[in-house]
Write a protein that holds these residues in place. Structure first.
Motif, PDB file in Angstrom:
ATOM      1  N   VAL A  25      38.206  46.201  27.582  1.00  0.00           N
ATOM      2  CA  VAL A  25      37.647  45.481  28.727  1.00  0.00           C
ATOM      3  C   VAL A  25      37.461  46.423  29.909  1.00  0.00           C
ATOM      4  O   VAL A  25      36.454  46.347  30.630  1.00  0.00           O
ATOM      5  N   ALA A  26      38.400  47.341  30.106  1.00  0.00           N
ATOM      6  CA  ALA A  26      38.301  48.279  31.222  1.00  0.00           C
ATOM      7  C   ALA A  26      37.067  49.179  31.085  1.00  0.00           C
ATOM      8  O   ALA A  26      36.383  49.477  32.072  1.00  0.00           O
ATOM      9  N   THR A  27      36.770  49.616  29.870  1.00  0.00           N
ATOM     10  CA  THR A  27      35.586  50.450  29.653  1.00  0.00           C
ATOM     11  C   THR A  27      34.321  49.681  30.003  1.00  0.00           C
ATOM     12  O   THR A  27      33.414  50.214  30.674  1.00  0.00           O
ATOM     13  N   LEU A  28      34.246  48.440  29.570  1.00  0.00           N
ATOM     14  CA  LEU A  28      33.090  47.610  29.893  1.00  0.00           C
ATOM     15  C   LEU A  28      33.032  47.330  31.389  1.00  0.00           C
ATOM     16  O   LEU A  28      31.962  47.391  32.009  1.00  0.00           O
ATOM     17  N   ARG A  29      34.180  47.038  31.987  1.00  0.00           N
ATOM     18  CA  ARG A  29      34.247  46.749  33.431  1.00  0.00           C
ATOM     19  C   ARG A  29      33.717  47.924  34.249  1.00  0.00           C
ATOM     20  O   ARG A  29      32.958  47.738  35.208  1.00  0.00           O
ATOM     21  N   ASP A  30      34.101  49.127  33.863  1.00  0.00           N
ATOM     22  CA  ASP A  30      33.723  50.303  34.655  1.00  0.00           C
ATOM     23  C   ASP A  30      32.229  50.586  34.586  1.00  0.00           C
ATOM     24  O   ASP A  30      31.696  51.322  35.428  1.00  0.00           O
ATOM     25  N   ALA A  31      31.544  49.994  33.607  1.00  0.00           N
ATOM     26  CA  ALA A  31      30.086  50.168  33.517  1.00  0.00           C
ATOM     27  C   ALA A  31      29.339  49.171  34.385  1.00  0.00           C
ATOM     28  O   ALA A  31      28.120  49.303  34.565  1.00  0.00           O
ATOM     29  N   LEU A  32      30.049  48.179  34.933  1.00  0.00           N
ATOM     30  CA  LEU A  32      29.404  47.108  35.686  1.00  0.00           C
ATOM     31  C   LEU A  32      29.447  47.384  37.178  1.00  0.00           C
ATOM     32  O   LEU A  32      30.466  47.848  37.704  1.00  0.00           O
ATOM     33  N   PRO A  33      28.382  47.092  37.904  1.00  0.00           N
ATOM     34  CA  PRO A  33      28.382  47.257  39.353  1.00  0.00           C
ATOM     35  C   PRO A  33      29.082  46.091  40.047  1.00  0.00           C
ATOM     36  O   PRO A  33      29.350  45.041  39.432  1.00  0.00           O
ATOM     37  N   ALA A  34      29.376  46.276  41.330  1.00  0.00           N
ATOM     38  CA  ALA A  34      29.932  45.179  42.130  1.00  0.00           C
ATOM     39  C   ALA A  34      28.982  43.986  42.094  1.00  0.00           C
ATOM     40  O   ALA A  34      27.761  44.153  42.038  1.00  0.00           O
ATOM     41  N   GLY A  35      29.574  42.803  42.130  1.00  0.00           N
ATOM     42  CA  GLY A  35      28.774  41.592  42.042  1.00  0.00           C
ATOM     43  C   GLY A  35      28.634  41.076  40.628  1.00  0.00           C
ATOM     44  O   GLY A  35      28.063  40.004  40.401  1.00  0.00           O
ATOM     45  N   SER A  36      29.161  41.820  39.643  1.00  0.00           N
ATOM     46  CA  SER A  36      29.129  41.394  38.252  1.00  0.00           C
ATOM     47  C   SER A  36      30.260  40.405  37.980  1.00  0.00           C
ATOM     48  O   SER A  36      31.193  40.255  38.778  1.00  0.00           O
ATOM     49  N   PHE A  37      30.180  39.739  36.841  1.00  0.00           N
ATOM     50  CA  PHE A  37      31.186  38.754  36.460  1.00  0.00           C
ATOM     51  C   PHE A  37      31.710  39.041  35.057  1.00  0.00           C
ATOM     52  O   PHE A  37      30.991  39.587  34.211  1.00  0.00           O
ATOM     53  N   LEU A  38      32.962  38.663  34.834  1.00  0.00           N
ATOM     54  CA  LEU A  38      33.545  38.618  33.505  1.00  0.00           C
ATOM     55  C   LEU A  38      33.837  37.162  33.162  1.00  0.00           C
ATOM     56  O   LEU A  38      34.513  36.454  33.917  1.00  0.00           O
ATOM     57  N   VAL A  39      33.294  36.705  32.035  1.00  0.00           N
ATOM     58  CA  VAL A  39      33.579  35.372  31.503  1.00  0.00           C
ATOM     59  C   VAL A  39      34.349  35.591  30.204  1.00  0.00           C
ATOM     60  O   VAL A  39      33.850  36.243  29.291  1.00  0.00           O
ATOM     61  N   LEU A  40      35.564  35.057  30.133  1.00  0.00           N
ATOM     62  CA  LEU A  40      36.442  35.377  29.014  1.00  0.00           C
ATOM     63  C   LEU A  40      37.215  34.131  28.593  1.00  0.00           C
ATOM     64  O   LEU A  40      37.697  33.375  29.439  1.00  0.00           O
ATOM     65  N   SER A  41      37.320  33.904  27.291  1.00  0.00           N
ATOM     66  CA  SER A  41      38.258  32.912  26.771  1.00  0.00           C
ATOM     67  C   SER A  41      39.033  33.541  25.626  1.00  0.00           C
ATOM     68  O   SER A  41      38.550  34.475  24.967  1.00  0.00           O
ATOM     69  N   HIS A  42      40.235  33.025  25.397  1.00  0.00           N
ATOM     70  CA  HIS A  42      41.157  33.677  24.464  1.00  0.00           C
ATOM     71  C   HIS A  42      42.115  32.641  23.903  1.00  0.00           C
ATOM     72  O   HIS A  42      42.666  31.819  24.637  1.00  0.00           O
ATOM     73  N   ALA A  43      42.353  32.690  22.598  1.00  0.00           N
ATOM     74  CA  ALA A  43      43.297  31.776  21.954  1.00  0.00           C
ATOM     75  C   ALA A  43      44.733  32.156  22.306  1.00  0.00           C
ATOM     76  O   ALA A  43      45.056  33.329  22.500  1.00  0.00           O
ATOM     77  N   THR A  44      45.589  31.142  22.379  1.00  0.00           N
ATOM     78  CA  THR A  44      46.988  31.339  22.730  1.00  0.00           C
ATOM     79  C   THR A  44      47.869  30.412  21.908  1.00  0.00           C
ATOM     80  O   THR A  44      47.403  29.376  21.412  1.00  0.00           O
ATOM     81  N   GLY A  45      49.119  30.780  21.783  1.00  0.00           N
ATOM     82  CA  GLY A  45      50.103  29.909  21.153  1.00  0.00           C
ATOM     83  C   GLY A  45      51.023  29.266  22.163  1.00  0.00           C
ATOM     84  O   GLY A  45      52.046  28.682  21.795  1.00  0.00           O
ATOM     85  N   ASP A  46      50.653  29.337  23.449  1.00  0.00           N
ATOM     86  CA  ASP A  46      51.530  28.843  24.510  1.00  0.00           C
ATOM     87  C   ASP A  46      51.783  27.345  24.439  1.00  0.00           C
ATOM     88  O   ASP A  46      52.775  26.858  24.995  1.00  0.00           O
ATOM     89  N   PHE A  47      50.893  26.591  23.797  1.00  0.00           N
ATOM     90  CA  PHE A  47      50.998  25.135  23.815  1.00  0.00           C
ATOM     91  C   PHE A  47      51.400  24.558  22.455  1.00  0.00           C
ATOM     92  O   PHE A  47      51.206  23.376  22.191  1.00  0.00           O
ATOM     93  N   ALA A  48      51.959  25.410  21.596  1.00  0.00           N
ATOM     94  CA  ALA A  48      52.401  24.971  20.273  1.00  0.00           C
ATOM     95  C   ALA A  48      53.706  25.687  19.927  1.00  0.00           C
ATOM     96  O   ALA A  48      53.934  26.832  20.339  1.00  0.00           O
ATOM     97  N   ASP A  49      54.562  25.012  19.186  1.00  0.00           N
ATOM     98  CA  ASP A  49      55.843  25.601  18.794  1.00  0.00           C
ATOM     99  C   ASP A  49      55.667  26.717  17.781  1.00  0.00           C
ATOM    100  O   ASP A  49      56.362  27.722  17.818  1.00  0.00           O
ATOM    101  N   ASP A  50      54.724  26.557  16.883  1.00  0.00           N
ATOM    102  CA  ASP A  50      54.543  27.539  15.812  1.00  0.00           C
ATOM    103  C   ASP A  50      53.087  27.550  15.377  1.00  0.00           C
ATOM    104  O   ASP A  50      52.553  26.509  14.972  1.00  0.00           O
TER     105      ASP A  50
END
Length: 266
Positions: free
Chosen positions: A174-199
């Protein structure tokens, strides 16, 4: 076999692929029996997956509208998956016909389907590349033919980084991609998690036989992916609760997907 850059690329249909599993769960038609079997196994282990994939898709659409309303006219969508309609370019170009979209995926089947569907020559492109080598995406001539990195870009990494192992350093990517972007750019990101389940070990195990493994991460780990960006309100949230345009569906509190939109201000 398909062709990309003059080289033959093998399409492996013997193993389930995350993009095709996702298409099956969304109710699409561009998947194989192995993908359907994997999707059914995933749903048996985590029944909320049916509403989760739809909530993530709705988040994607809301995020597209947000960045377009914010004035961005270029989108780099990495890990786009199969082109289930309405896709990013359709949502974006309905609001602003001059929006340019570069799609990137590592599945030749995704590229083949997208090439067949995309007809707006000059405003969209589909590139076969690997997120684990982000510099090759930035430097790709077809990406450069669509995206001007001198102007703000909306970078979409939606439901893709959980298929990147820790050994492949998702923060570095992500940092490599971020450094290629100028100010005013956006990152839209979603990611799976296990935070809301026991297993979630059974759900993760479904991907052990797929072309990419599932790597669930905690809220803290996902927030670190936004380093160098400023999260817009409401910050990082479960995807149904990020700027919802309707009442979230019953069971939304169990959805194991974080999502956020962030701006690069410097």
């Amino acid at each position: 076999m398909t062709q990309d850059g003059g080289q033959a690329v093998h399409i492996d249909t013997s193993k389930p692929h995350p993009a095709r599993i996702y298409d099956y769960l969304l109710g699409g038609k561009d998947y194989y029996e192995v993908d359907q079997q994997a999707g059914d196994q995933l749903a048996a282990a985590a029944p909320e997956v049916w509403i989760s994939v739809r909530a993530n898709r709705a988040f994607l659409h809301r995020a597209v509208r947000y960045v377009i309303d914010s004035g961005v006219r270029q989108i780099l969508d990495i890990g786009t998956g199969l082109p289930t309609s309405p896709n990013v370019h359709e949502v974006a170009q309905e609001l602003a016909p001059d929006v340019r979209v570069a799609y990137v995926d590592n599945d030749p089947i995704v590229k083949a389907h997208a090439d067949a569907l995309l007809s707006r020559v000059g405003t969209t492109s589909v590139v076969l590349a690997d997120l684990r080598d982000p510099q090759s995406i930035i430097d790709h001539p077809e990406v450069r033919g669509i995206i001007d990195f001198g102007r703000p870009v909306a970078l979409f990494l939606v439901a893709i980084l959980h298929f990147i192992r820790d050994a492949d350093e998702p923060e570095r990517i992500v940092a490599t991609l971020r450094d290629a972007l100028p100010a005013g750019s956006f990152l839209v990101l979603s990611h799976a998690t296990g935070d809301f389940a026991d297993d979630r070990s059974e759900a993760e195990a479904v991907y052990n036989g797929a072309t990419a493994t599932m790597n669930l991460r905690s809220r803290d780990r996902v927030e670190r992916l936004f380093d160098g960006f400023d999260l817009v309100e409401p910050g990082l949230a479960q995807v149904p609760f990020w700027r919802p345009d309707s009442t979230p569906a019953p069971g939304s509190a169990e959805i194991g997907f974080y999502g956020g939109v962030a701006r690069k201000n410097a």
